[in-house]
Scaffold this motif. Structure first.
Motif, PDB file in Angstrom:
ATOM      1  N   UNK A 156       0.765  -1.053  -0.084  1.00 33.14           N
ATOM      2  CA  UNK A 156       0.084  -0.181  -0.083  1.00 33.14           C
ATOM      3  C   UNK A 156       0.529   1.396   0.005  1.00 33.14           C
ATOM      4  N   UNK A 157       1.979   1.276   0.730  1.00 30.99           N
ATOM      5  CA  UNK A 157       2.958   2.371   0.762  1.00 30.99           C
ATOM      6  C   UNK A 157       3.487   2.575  -0.792  1.00 30.99           C
ATOM      7  N   UNK A 158       3.984   1.420  -1.473  1.00 35.63           N
ATOM      8  CA  UNK A 158       4.568   1.736  -2.639  1.00 35.63           C
ATOM      9  C   UNK A 158       3.315   2.411  -3.564  1.00 35.63           C
ATOM     10  N   UNK A 159       2.054   1.891  -3.547  1.00 32.76           N
ATOM     11  CA  UNK A 159       0.982   2.438  -4.283  1.00 32.76           C
ATOM     12  C   UNK A 159       0.849   3.628  -4.000  1.00 32.76           C
ATOM     13  N   UNK A 160       1.023   4.410  -2.731  1.00 36.31           N
ATOM     14  CA  UNK A 160       0.758   5.544  -2.215  1.00 36.31           C
ATOM     15  C   UNK A 160       1.362   6.540  -2.785  1.00 36.31           C
ATOM     16  N   UNK A 161       2.706   6.109  -3.410  1.00 34.49           N
ATOM     17  CA  UNK A 161       3.514   7.198  -4.160  1.00 34.49           C
ATOM     18  C   UNK A 161       3.487   7.318  -5.456  1.00 34.49           C
ATOM     19  N   UNK A 216       8.250  13.138  -6.098  1.00 35.78           N
ATOM     20  CA  UNK A 216       8.101  13.824  -4.986  1.00 35.78           C
ATOM     21  C   UNK A 216       8.125  13.206  -3.716  1.00 35.78           C
ATOM     22  N   UNK A 217       7.367  11.969  -3.558  1.00 38.86           N
ATOM     23  CA  UNK A 217       7.090  11.146  -2.280  1.00 38.86           C
ATOM     24  C   UNK A 217       8.015   9.813  -2.369  1.00 38.86           C
ATOM     25  N   UNK A 218       8.260   9.355  -1.153  1.00 37.03           N
ATOM     26  CA  UNK A 218       9.190   8.452  -1.108  1.00 37.03           C
ATOM     27  C   UNK A 218       8.115   7.286  -0.309  1.00 37.03           C
ATOM     28  N   UNK A 219       8.449   5.911  -0.708  1.00 38.11           N
ATOM     29  CA  UNK A 219       8.008   4.611  -0.133  1.00 38.11           C
ATOM     30  C   UNK A 219       8.851   4.291   1.181  1.00 38.11           C
ATOM     31  N   UNK A 220      10.157   4.810   1.014  1.00 39.85           N
ATOM     32  CA  UNK A 220      11.240   4.442   1.941  1.00 39.85           C
ATOM     33  C   UNK A 220      11.086   5.437   3.238  1.00 39.85           C
ATOM     34  N   UNK A 237       8.452   7.837   4.075  1.00 39.73           N
ATOM     35  CA  UNK A 237       7.140   8.484   3.874  1.00 39.73           C
ATOM     36  C   UNK A 237       6.980   9.929   4.608  1.00 39.73           C
ATOM     37  N   UNK A 238       6.187  10.472   4.012  1.00 38.10           N
ATOM     38  CA  UNK A 238       5.832  11.890   4.671  1.00 38.10           C
ATOM     39  C   UNK A 238       4.520  11.553   5.546  1.00 38.10           C
ATOM     40  N   UNK A 239       4.035  12.727   6.048  1.00 40.64           N
ATOM     41  CA  UNK A 239       2.788  12.536   6.727  1.00 40.64           C
ATOM     42  C   UNK A 239       1.549  12.107   5.751  1.00 40.64           C
ATOM     43  N   UNK A 240       1.623  12.652   4.530  1.00 41.24           N
ATOM     44  CA  UNK A 240       0.656  12.708   3.384  1.00 41.24           C
ATOM     45  C   UNK A 240       0.594  11.101   3.049  1.00 41.24           C
ATOM     46  N   UNK A 241       1.877  10.547   2.776  1.00 39.54           N
ATOM     47  CA  UNK A 241       2.122   9.210   2.296  1.00 39.54           C
ATOM     48  C   UNK A 241       1.329   8.229   3.473  1.00 39.54           C
ATOM     49  N   UNK A 242       1.804   8.546   4.732  1.00 38.97           N
ATOM     50  CA  UNK A 242       1.404   7.574   5.556  1.00 38.97           C
ATOM     51  C   UNK A 242      -0.246   7.550   5.734  1.00 38.97           C
ATOM     52  N   UNK A 243      -0.649   8.858   5.378  1.00 39.42           N
ATOM     53  CA  UNK A 243      -2.400   8.862   5.434  1.00 39.42           C
ATOM     54  C   UNK A 243      -2.681   8.127   4.271  1.00 39.42           C
ATOM     55  N   UNK A 244      -2.093   8.128   3.112  1.00 40.39           N
ATOM     56  CA  UNK A 244      -2.531   7.610   1.825  1.00 40.39           C
ATOM     57  C   UNK A 244      -2.328   6.105   1.839  1.00 40.39           C
ATOM     58  N   UNK A 245      -1.347   5.791   2.498  1.00 39.11           N
ATOM     59  CA  UNK A 245      -1.035   4.353   2.898  1.00 39.11           C
ATOM     60  C   UNK A 245      -2.246   3.573   3.602  1.00 39.11           C
TER      61      UNK A 245
END
Length: 249
Positions: A206-211, A217-221, A223-231
């Motif tokens: 899910x984290x890979x899909x989130x980016x 701009x975003x990183x799966x390794x 993760x920003x707060x946005x990527x964590x919410x999206x995950x």
């Protein structure tokens, strides 16, 4: 008896030069279209069975890196979908295209909503399906034009017809940019989680899909707060859909 009169030969009417050129041009165009259709069908058929090791977009990204003085190494490691965790395909369907198993390459409702959104002058929103993204990245160039969009429609229909859903999804999981200069879930799993795609957990997939919407701009390794919410949102969607959603592709 009146002598026989020799009738003058009928004058030969020659076609204007413009008509000849028009015929030549029409024939050339028709031949070009025919060769393109035959060639594209052969090309798509071959790639149904052969791994897609590189795409035009990968080449573009490599030259961009060279021109900017950055490392131009491409991280890509093809893996059959059968060798990936079931969470990987489920994550991209949940995040990118939940109607993927049932549509014929296009989500017309999403396209209509995107048109209304963009018509209001808001931030541009896309409505490309997984099939359209594969057609664009594997067979075409980047950019916006009516010619490229028309070819995208053509190749989308072609891969839906010749490849089928499972192959389309397999190619997407291997050619989608999942991080800067990183393409595919297997390469992302190795670089960011130090494992193969076969061992990805639901949260990692899910984290890979989130980016995917913006992998530079975003990183799966990291993760920003946005990527964590999206995950978390994608993981919830994965639970709701269930693995049966992709098992009968």
């Amino acid at each position: 008896m009146a002598p026989n009169r020799i009738r003058p030969a009928a004058a030969t009417v020659s076609k204007p030069a413009s008509d000849n050129w028009r015929t030549v041009v029409v024939r050339y165009v028709l031949k070009t279209i025919l060769y393109f259709l035959i060639g594209s069908v052969i090309w798509v058929t071959v790639l149904k069975f052969v791994p897609v090791w590189f795409t035009p977009y990968m080449i573009v990204r490599k030259f961009e890196a060279i021109s900017e003085g950055r490392s131009s190494k491409i991280y890509s490691d093809w893996a059959p979908m059968s060798k990936m965790s079931k969470e990987a395909p489920l994550s991209v369907v949940a995040s990118e295209d939940q109607l993927f198993p049932t549509h014929w390459g296009f989500d017309f409702k999403a396209m209509g909503n995107a048109f209304k959104h963009n018509f209001r002058g808001k931030k541009i929103r896309g409505a490309s399906t997984i099939s359209q993204q594969v057609a664009k990245n594997v067979f075409l160039w980047q950019g916006r034009s009516y010619i490229r969009k028309g070819l995208e429609v053509y190749f989308t229909l072609l891969i839906e017809l010749i490849w089928g859903k499972e192959r389309i999804l397999e190619v997407y999981l291997n050619i989608a940019e999942t991080g800067s200069m990183t393409f595919g879930y297997n390469a992302a799993a190795q670089r960011f989680f130090y494992k193969s795609a076969a061992s990805l957990t639901r949260n990692e997939a899910a984290r890979i899909a989130a980016v995917l919407p913006s992998p530079i701009r975003f990183s799966a390794k990291n993760p920003s707060a946005y990527v964590q919410r999206r995950t978390a949102q994608i993981a919830r969607q994965m639970r709701m859909l269930g693995r049966d959603h992709i098992l009968n592709l």
